[in-house]
Design an enzyme around this catalytic site. Structure first.
Site, PDB file in Angstrom:
ATOM      1  N   ARG A 240      -1.524   6.400   3.176  1.00 11.45           N
ATOM      2  CA  ARG A 240      -1.736   7.357   2.093  1.00 11.45           C
ATOM      3  C   ARG A 240      -1.727   8.741   2.732  1.00 11.45           C
ATOM      4  O   ARG A 240      -2.204   8.904   3.860  1.00 11.45           O
ATOM      5  CB  ARG A 240      -3.098   7.140   1.413  1.00 11.45           C
ATOM      6  CG  ARG A 240      -3.157   5.944   0.482  1.00 11.45           C
ATOM      7  CD  ARG A 240      -2.415   6.209  -0.826  1.00 11.45           C
ATOM      8  NE  ARG A 240      -2.565   5.123  -1.769  1.00 11.45           N
ATOM      9  CZ  ARG A 240      -1.677   4.134  -1.919  1.00 11.45           C
ATOM     10  NH1 ARG A 240      -0.595   4.085  -1.174  1.00 11.45           N
ATOM     11  NH2 ARG A 240      -1.876   3.196  -2.814  1.00 11.45           N
ATOM     12  N   GLU A 269       1.455  14.375  -3.469  1.00 10.75           N
ATOM     13  CA  GLU A 269       2.724  13.857  -3.991  1.00 10.75           C
ATOM     14  C   GLU A 269       2.856  14.194  -5.470  1.00 10.75           C
ATOM     15  O   GLU A 269       1.860  14.192  -6.184  1.00 10.75           O
ATOM     16  CB  GLU A 269       2.767  12.339  -3.812  1.00 10.75           C
ATOM     17  CG  GLU A 269       2.751  11.948  -2.349  1.00 10.75           C
ATOM     18  CD  GLU A 269       2.636  10.444  -2.133  1.00 10.75           C
ATOM     19  OE1 GLU A 269       2.825   9.675  -3.096  1.00 10.75           O
ATOM     20  OE2 GLU A 269       2.352  10.045  -1.007  1.00 10.75           O
ATOM     21  N   HIS A 287       7.573   8.041  -0.807  1.00 12.32           N
ATOM     22  CA  HIS A 287       6.649   6.940  -1.120  1.00 12.32           C
ATOM     23  C   HIS A 287       7.416   5.692  -1.600  1.00 12.32           C
ATOM     24  O   HIS A 287       7.212   5.215  -2.719  1.00 12.32           O
ATOM     25  CB  HIS A 287       5.620   7.372  -2.169  1.00 12.32           C
ATOM     26  CG  HIS A 287       4.370   6.532  -2.148  1.00 12.32           C
ATOM     27  ND1 HIS A 287       3.141   7.012  -2.480  1.00 12.32           N
ATOM     28  CD2 HIS A 287       4.185   5.217  -1.831  1.00 12.32           C
ATOM     29  CE1 HIS A 287       2.238   6.048  -2.373  1.00 12.32           C
ATOM     30  NE2 HIS A 287       2.852   4.932  -1.998  1.00 12.32           N
TER      31      HIS A 287
HETATM   32  P1  NAP Z   1      -5.648  -4.517   4.092  1.00 12.28           P
HETATM   33  O1  NAP Z   1      -5.142  -5.907   4.314  1.00 12.28           O
HETATM   34  O2  NAP Z   1      -6.914  -4.327   3.334  1.00 12.28           O
HETATM   35  O3  NAP Z   1      -5.780  -3.840   5.550  1.00 12.28           O
HETATM   36  C1  NAP Z   1      -6.387  -2.600   5.748  1.00 12.28           C
HETATM   37  C2  NAP Z   1      -6.648  -2.394   7.244  1.00 12.28           C
HETATM   38  O4  NAP Z   1      -7.193  -1.096   7.430  1.00 12.28           O
HETATM   39  C3  NAP Z   1      -7.636  -3.386   7.842  1.00 12.28           C
HETATM   40  O5  NAP Z   1      -7.255  -3.688   9.167  1.00 12.28           O
HETATM   41  C4  NAP Z   1      -8.950  -2.605   7.851  1.00 12.28           C
HETATM   42  O6  NAP Z   1      -9.787  -3.114   8.876  1.00 12.28           O
HETATM   43  C5  NAP Z   1      -8.422  -1.201   8.169  1.00 12.28           C
HETATM   44  N1  NAP Z   1      -9.344  -0.174   7.706  1.00 12.28           N
HETATM   45  C6  NAP Z   1      -9.910  -0.061   6.486  1.00 12.28           C
HETATM   46  N2  NAP Z   1     -10.730   0.993   6.439  1.00 12.28           N
HETATM   47  C7  NAP Z   1     -10.701   1.546   7.681  1.00 12.28           C
HETATM   48  C8  NAP Z   1     -11.372   2.650   8.259  1.00 12.28           C
HETATM   49  N3  NAP Z   1     -12.243   3.399   7.563  1.00 12.28           N
HETATM   50  N4  NAP Z   1     -11.107   2.927   9.562  1.00 12.28           N
HETATM   51  C9  NAP Z   1     -10.242   2.175  10.280  1.00 12.28           C
HETATM   52  N5  NAP Z   1      -9.587   1.108   9.766  1.00 12.28           N
HETATM   53  C10 NAP Z   1      -9.824   0.809   8.493  1.00 12.28           C
HETATM   54  O7  NAP Z   1      -4.590  -3.635   3.341  1.00 12.28           O
HETATM   55  P2  NAP Z   1      -2.988  -3.772   3.338  1.00 12.28           P
HETATM   56  O8  NAP Z   1      -2.585  -4.727   2.277  1.00 12.28           O
HETATM   57  O9  NAP Z   1      -2.524  -3.969   4.726  1.00 12.28           O
HETATM   58  O10 NAP Z   1      -2.598  -2.293   2.802  1.00 12.28           O
HETATM   59  C11 NAP Z   1      -3.025  -1.156   3.531  1.00 12.28           C
HETATM   60  C12 NAP Z   1      -2.732   0.120   2.770  1.00 12.28           C
HETATM   61  O11 NAP Z   1      -1.358   0.428   2.851  1.00 12.28           O
HETATM   62  C13 NAP Z   1      -2.996   0.121   1.272  1.00 12.28           C
HETATM   63  O12 NAP Z   1      -4.361   0.255   0.961  1.00 12.28           O
HETATM   64  C14 NAP Z   1      -2.176   1.310   0.816  1.00 12.28           C
HETATM   65  O13 NAP Z   1      -2.947   2.500   0.880  1.00 12.28           O
HETATM   66  C15 NAP Z   1      -1.055   1.384   1.854  1.00 12.28           C
HETATM   67  N6  NAP Z   1       0.244   1.044   1.250  1.00 12.28           N
HETATM   68  C16 NAP Z   1       1.230   1.982   1.197  1.00 12.28           C
HETATM   69  C17 NAP Z   1       2.468   1.657   0.624  1.00 12.28           C
HETATM   70  C18 NAP Z   1       3.590   2.651   0.554  1.00 12.28           C
HETATM   71  O14 NAP Z   1       4.368   2.589  -0.379  1.00 12.28           O
HETATM   72  N7  NAP Z   1       3.738   3.528   1.528  1.00 12.28           N
HETATM   73  C19 NAP Z   1       2.665   0.402   0.062  1.00 12.28           C
HETATM   74  C20 NAP Z   1       1.645  -0.533   0.143  1.00 12.28           C
HETATM   75  C21 NAP Z   1       0.437  -0.206   0.738  1.00 12.28           C
HETATM   76  P3  NAP Z   1     -11.400  -2.921   8.836  1.00 12.28           P
HETATM   77  O15 NAP Z   1     -11.837  -3.271   7.442  1.00 12.28           O
HETATM   78  O16 NAP Z   1     -11.901  -3.851   9.916  1.00 12.28           O
HETATM   79  O17 NAP Z   1     -11.651  -1.506   9.177  1.00 12.28           O
END
Ligand code: NAP
Length: 322
Positions: A240, A269, A287
């Protein structure tokens, strides 16, 4: 109500759609529900009239569903987000009211990981610049600027969840030396865990950011992290825009604190600062992490399936925890 189709129910549930959705999702919603499309911003009188009857909200990853909106919907039962990130939804406010929130995890892992690797290659190997070089017919008179080797390089992943792990799998095929940071180490992940983004950045050449947005990660990639990444380092952000301190990034790119950046997400955005748009060492995409027909259809289907589950009394497929 289990087994009863929403379309067979005598009163069609009323939904507020708060973001633009794909036509096939809107058509499917209109078959089973009474749909109010963004009337909360476009038509206050219609919204005031419909609000007491609205039982579901449908959002996308960028949409805002704040506490104030939830408070205006006394009959609200469910919020369904088209996207895995739900930082625009006040989940605490929804859960206080007993309203579950659903998202679309997993179905987009491949696409976002593919794009992260594509951006990494694009910025390091200067693919957009090379494309422009050929189109401008500069090739006959000059040699293209050399890029930076990716295979075998040191990669740091900020966030090692579903998508972070999909990125790591791909990077392993490039024989990259992979490390990561997250608040806690993952038992099922063999790569080196660093306690924070700055210590990870100091150890790698490529830093890919893929955490959730929201307050907990706001500005996490700041001037200190960028300085640690260093003048040979590249940043890729597919998380993000809020996770990166954008002014600090612009300054780091301008002054050579880091070598380059590839960004799919931005602070405001769809507006991208002119400074970023003018920089030669930056690759920018609008995005598009999950933007393939196949994945957007799978995401849309999951939104529909979650709503149907809710309104037929079945367990939700993908509720979010907090
Ligand atoms: P996920 O499975 O929940 O993984 C999130 C990761 O981030 C986990 O390893 C979590 O580990 C870590 N994390 C969370 N809070 C943190 C913090 N404060 N400090 C450090 N690490 C932290 O989520 P996902 O499905 O992989 O998706 C991740 C994100 O990608 C989404 O939430 C979205 O914002 C983004 N995304 C972007 C696009 C795009 O179009 N560019 C598309 C899809 C998703 P811990 O909980 O151990 O910290």
């Amino acid at each position: 109500m289990a087994g009863t189709s929403a379309s067979n129910m005598t009163a069609r549930p009323e939904l507020l759609v708060v973001a633009p959705l794909m036509p096939f999702v809107m058509e499917a919603l209109r078959r089973d529900y009474t749909v109010h499309d963004r009337i909360h911003t476009n038509d206050p009188a219609a919204f005031a009239a419909a609000a007491p009857r609205i039982r579901g909200v449908v959002a996308n990853g960028e949409a805002k569903v704040p506490r104030e909106l939830i408070a205006r919907l006394p009959a609200l039962e469910v919020i369904s987000v088209f996207g895995v990130g739900y930082d625009g939804v006040d989940v605490a406010a929804a859960h206080e009211r007993g309203v579950p929130v659903t998202n679309t995890p997993d179905v987009l892992n491949d696409d976002v990981a593919d794009l992260a690797i594509g951006l990494l290659l694009a910025v390091a190997r200067r693919i957009p610049q090379a494309d422009r070089f050929v189109r401008a017919d500069e090739w006959p008179g000059a040699a293209p600027t050399l890029g930076r080797k990716v295979s075998g390089g040191r990669l740091g992943i900020v966030g090692m969840g579903r998508i972070g792990q999909a990125i790591a799998h791909r990077a392993a095929a490039f024989r990259m030396d992979i490390a990561y940071t997250a608040r806690s180490p993952r038992a099922n992940v063999n790569h080196t865990h660093y306690p924070d983004a700055a210590s990870l950045a100091a150890a790698v050449e490529f830093l890919v950011v893929i955490t959730p947005g929201g307050a907990a990660t706001r500005g996490m990639i700041d001037a200190r992290v960028l300085a640690a990444l260093g003048p040979e380092g590249y940043l890729v952000n597919v998380a993000r825009g809020s996770v990166v301190d954008e002014p600090a990034l612009i300054e780091a790119l301008r002054s050579g604190v880091i070598a380059g950046a590839a960004l799919d997400v931005f602070a405001s955005e769809p507006h991208v600062p002119e400074a970023l748009r003018a920089m030669p060492n930056v690759v920018l995409t609008p995005h598009i992490g999950s933007a393939t027909r196949q994945t957007r259809e799978a995401m849309g289907q999951l939104v529909l399936d979650n709503l149907r589950a809710h309104f037929t009394g079945a367990p939700l497929l993908t509720p979010v925890d907090a």
